[in-house]
Design a protein around this motif. Sequence first.
Motif, PDB file in Angstrom:
ATOM      1  N   GLY A 140       0.824  -1.166  -0.020  1.00 21.69           N
ATOM      2  CA  GLY A 140       0.036  -0.062   0.072  1.00 21.69           C
ATOM      3  C   GLY A 140       0.874   1.356   0.067  1.00 21.69           C
ATOM      4  N   LEU A 141       1.659   1.253   1.050  1.00 23.55           N
ATOM      5  CA  LEU A 141       2.529   2.708   1.086  1.00 23.55           C
ATOM      6  C   LEU A 141       3.769   2.139   1.470  1.00 23.55           C
ATOM      7  N   SER A 142       4.687   2.571   0.861  1.00 24.76           N
ATOM      8  CA  SER A 142       6.376   2.548   1.232  1.00 24.76           C
ATOM      9  C   SER A 142       7.125   3.862   1.627  1.00 24.76           C
ATOM     10  N   VAL A 143       7.980   3.803   2.652  1.00 28.67           N
ATOM     11  CA  VAL A 143       8.830   5.127   2.973  1.00 28.67           C
ATOM     12  C   VAL A 143      10.306   4.760   3.071  1.00 28.67           C
ATOM     13  N   LEU A 144      10.836   5.881   2.465  1.00 29.56           N
ATOM     14  CA  LEU A 144      12.271   5.815   2.270  1.00 29.56           C
ATOM     15  C   LEU A 144      12.853   6.958   2.999  1.00 29.56           C
ATOM     16  N   TYR A 145      13.935   6.823   3.659  1.00 29.52           N
ATOM     17  CA  TYR A 145      14.731   7.916   4.204  1.00 29.52           C
ATOM     18  C   TYR A 145      16.189   8.000   3.755  1.00 29.52           C
ATOM     19  N   ASP A 146      16.470   8.873   3.034  1.00 29.62           N
ATOM     20  CA  ASP A 146      17.778   9.094   2.034  1.00 29.62           C
ATOM     21  C   ASP A 146      17.884   7.682   1.234  1.00 29.62           C
ATOM     22  N   GLY A 147      16.780   7.259   0.729  1.00 27.11           N
ATOM     23  CA  GLY A 147      16.881   6.206  -0.067  1.00 27.11           C
ATOM     24  C   GLY A 147      16.821   4.881   0.529  1.00 27.11           C
ATOM     25  N   GLN A 148      16.714   4.704   1.889  1.00 27.16           N
ATOM     26  CA  GLN A 148      16.692   3.402   2.577  1.00 27.16           C
ATOM     27  C   GLN A 148      15.250   3.364   3.099  1.00 27.16           C
ATOM     28  N   PRO A 149      14.581   2.067   2.885  1.00 24.86           N
ATOM     29  CA  PRO A 149      13.343   1.706   3.236  1.00 24.86           C
ATOM     30  C   PRO A 149      13.286   2.042   5.018  1.00 24.86           C
ATOM     31  N   ILE A 150      11.985   2.502   5.516  1.00 23.27           N
ATOM     32  CA  ILE A 150      11.959   2.682   7.008  1.00 23.27           C
ATOM     33  C   ILE A 150      10.452   2.490   7.292  1.00 23.27           C
ATOM     34  N   LEU A 151      10.260   1.776   8.716  1.00 25.03           N
ATOM     35  CA  LEU A 151       9.073   1.734   9.138  1.00 25.03           C
ATOM     36  C   LEU A 151       8.296   0.302   8.523  1.00 25.03           C
ATOM     37  N   GLU A 152       9.548  -0.421   8.167  1.00 26.58           N
ATOM     38  CA  GLU A 152       9.001  -1.806   7.545  1.00 26.58           C
ATOM     39  C   GLU A 152       8.625  -2.711   8.747  1.00 26.58           C
ATOM     40  N   SER A 153       9.396  -2.590   9.893  1.00 28.25           N
ATOM     41  CA  SER A 153       9.491  -3.770  10.987  1.00 28.25           C
ATOM     42  C   SER A 153       8.572  -3.184  11.976  1.00 28.25           C
ATOM     43  N   ALA A 154       7.305  -4.066  12.045  1.00 33.05           N
ATOM     44  CA  ALA A 154       6.399  -3.552  13.052  1.00 33.05           C
ATOM     45  C   ALA A 154       6.394  -4.403  14.331  1.00 33.05           C
ATOM     46  N   ASP A 155       5.773  -4.101  15.259  1.00 34.52           N
ATOM     47  CA  ASP A 155       5.383  -4.861  16.437  1.00 34.52           C
ATOM     48  C   ASP A 155       4.113  -5.675  16.384  1.00 34.52           C
ATOM     49  N   SER A 156       3.611  -6.224  17.188  1.00 33.93           N
ATOM     50  CA  SER A 156       2.570  -7.163  17.254  1.00 33.93           C
ATOM     51  C   SER A 156       1.217  -6.562  16.779  1.00 33.93           C
ATOM     52  N   ASP A 157       1.239  -5.190  17.088  1.00 30.64           N
ATOM     53  CA  ASP A 157       0.031  -4.403  16.854  1.00 30.64           C
ATOM     54  C   ASP A 157      -0.106  -3.644  15.490  1.00 30.64           C
ATOM     55  N   GLY A 158       1.113  -3.863  14.932  1.00 25.23           N
ATOM     56  CA  GLY A 158       1.477  -3.159  13.492  1.00 25.23           C
ATOM     57  C   GLY A 158       1.945  -1.841  13.527  1.00 25.23           C
ATOM     58  N   ASN A 159       2.617  -1.562  14.531  1.00 23.34           N
ATOM     59  CA  ASN A 159       3.136  -0.016  15.023  1.00 23.34           C
ATOM     60  C   ASN A 159       4.575  -0.273  14.713  1.00 23.34           C
ATOM     61  N   SER A 206      -9.358   2.783  11.415  1.00 27.46           N
ATOM     62  CA  SER A 206      -8.130   1.881  10.712  1.00 27.46           C
ATOM     63  C   SER A 206      -8.026   2.253   9.339  1.00 27.46           C
ATOM     64  N   PRO A 207      -7.510   3.046   8.710  1.00 30.12           N
ATOM     65  CA  PRO A 207      -7.434   3.587   7.326  1.00 30.12           C
ATOM     66  C   PRO A 207      -6.739   2.708   6.559  1.00 30.12           C
ATOM     67  N   LEU A 208      -7.050   2.661   5.163  1.00 30.55           N
ATOM     68  CA  LEU A 208      -6.351   1.736   4.297  1.00 30.55           C
ATOM     69  C   LEU A 208      -4.601   1.991   4.270  1.00 30.55           C
ATOM     70  N   GLU A 221       4.674  19.207  10.105  1.00 31.27           N
ATOM     71  CA  GLU A 221       4.228  17.813  10.100  1.00 31.27           C
ATOM     72  C   GLU A 221       3.641  17.132   8.792  1.00 31.27           C
ATOM     73  N   LEU A 222       3.471  15.886   8.735  1.00 25.33           N
ATOM     74  CA  LEU A 222       2.951  15.296   7.494  1.00 25.33           C
ATOM     75  C   LEU A 222       2.214  14.018   7.906  1.00 25.33           C
ATOM     76  N   THR A 223       0.666  13.931   7.756  1.00 27.31           N
ATOM     77  CA  THR A 223       0.189  12.833   8.042  1.00 27.31           C
ATOM     78  C   THR A 223      -0.495  12.150   6.826  1.00 27.31           C
ATOM     79  N   VAL A 224      -0.157  10.910   6.495  1.00 29.34           N
ATOM     80  CA  VAL A 224      -0.294  10.248   5.272  1.00 29.34           C
ATOM     81  C   VAL A 224      -1.209   8.982   5.525  1.00 29.34           C
ATOM     82  N   THR A 225      -2.281   8.518   4.442  1.00 27.48           N
ATOM     83  CA  THR A 225      -2.936   7.250   4.649  1.00 27.48           C
ATOM     84  C   THR A 225      -3.133   6.932   2.883  1.00 27.48           C
ATOM     85  N   GLY A 226      -3.243   5.478   2.756  1.00 30.09           N
ATOM     86  CA  GLY A 226      -3.435   5.289   1.390  1.00 30.09           C
ATOM     87  C   GLY A 226      -4.777   5.202   0.937  1.00 30.09           C
TER      88      GLY A 226
END
Length: 487
Positions: A140-159, A206-208, A221-226
Amino acid sequence: QAVSEPSLSDLSQQVVDLKNLVLAMQRSIDEKLSNCCGGGSCREPDPSSSVGSPPGVPSARPGLCAMFGDPHFTTFDGAHTILLADMPLWMVKSEHVWIQGLAKTNWGNLMGVAVGGPFMGNHTLVIYNNTLHDNSASPGLSVLYDGQPILESADSDGNAEFEVPFVLWAARRTEFSPSVHDREILNMKHPIEWSVGPWEDRFSNSPLAGLYVFKFPYGVELTVTGVDFMSAVVKMYHFEPQSGYCGNFDGNADDEFDPPREGEVPPILVPVSGHPKGEGLERVPEDRNLFLVSREATVLVNRVIEPPIQTPQARLKECPEELMAEAERECNVTRDIDMFRACVADYCLQPRPAVVRDMVAAEGLAEKVNAEGMLVPLGHGRCVDQAGRRFRILRSKGVRNEKDCTEYTAREAAGIPGVLGAQLQVGGTCELVVDPALDFATAGLPVPQEGGWADDAVVLAEDGVEGTSFISGVEQDLEWKCWRINA
């Protein structure tokens, strides 16, 4: 002398005063944290970094700018505009703060947002819609910081969270949390109800694709959903001259748009279809395009950012009549109207069998990528077949928003032979697009919620000539949207 005991009213007032003091201290701390390090842990800034205090005096209150869909904008000053174009664009263009959007196809679908510039020490954040473009851990959404993926490893709640001191604090959540997200976003005013549902539903519950929030220096600040391709809201103070599709932030909405021409858009869309005006509306040049800053970002996002090419319509204008007829005969092996047009255009430039073979191979690859039974958006307009014919439809009685329409079609109707897709008109109800051979009485279609089927459920094409077999494209009309079920 005896000291009198304080009265109950005196104690109550002291409690109120104490609460007000605590709230004032908390607001002060929050503001300093936000300005200092974007919401992360505060530390002394690096003197060699260009990240620091805003270069000017901030406005008394921050403003909100929204960008979403194809794409529509609500500026900091409250203007409502739209851009139907394929281009990287400036949301906020100023000396220190650069915020860009990526609109794709001639209908301008919002596919990416990027933040960078001197206020981030020239680091870059890119968030983009990866649907059908990669095998991301968070489809759905991917995030890159200086070209490197971030926020991909989530806890059991998806955070998930990510931090770079003094530059960025980022978080992904599965649902809205008042302790993390800004409730003011839910209260943004819009003059119409969008087909995807109420505005607040884009960010609440729980947005897409989850709910992403990014906090930067200067209180940005920036807030984003899919939802609706992507829905993004920028919150920031005004502290230096700025331009772009979020407007000049001067408190006057009237200098940021021209109203649509009479008859240009359906009446219901007039309030949200202003033509943007002002500075910073040009295409972002390559040397400032944040989506192309790093090699990694360019490679990963390149499946969304393809280089501009001459449109098939432009090519076809130069095609001789006899060659055009030959191209149409040779290319008439595809069900997809866009593939067909592209094949004809390519054949006009290079009349050889390999053009058709390449087109057939590309169509086969696309069908593999678009999984069987998946609902694929085709754009604004009524659904049509390869010959441009409208279809027979089955009209629901009360399914009125895009979310409910697509969920019913994908979950309940997609597996029934003869159901080809769905279409929805602004202000209307969801319509299943079907092959004329489908027998409504015996097909066994599940009854839609919100009132079942309309009294005149089966509606034939107006001209009596009905589309068959496959939805190839749309009859362009901003008042409609069309989705195809991949067979």
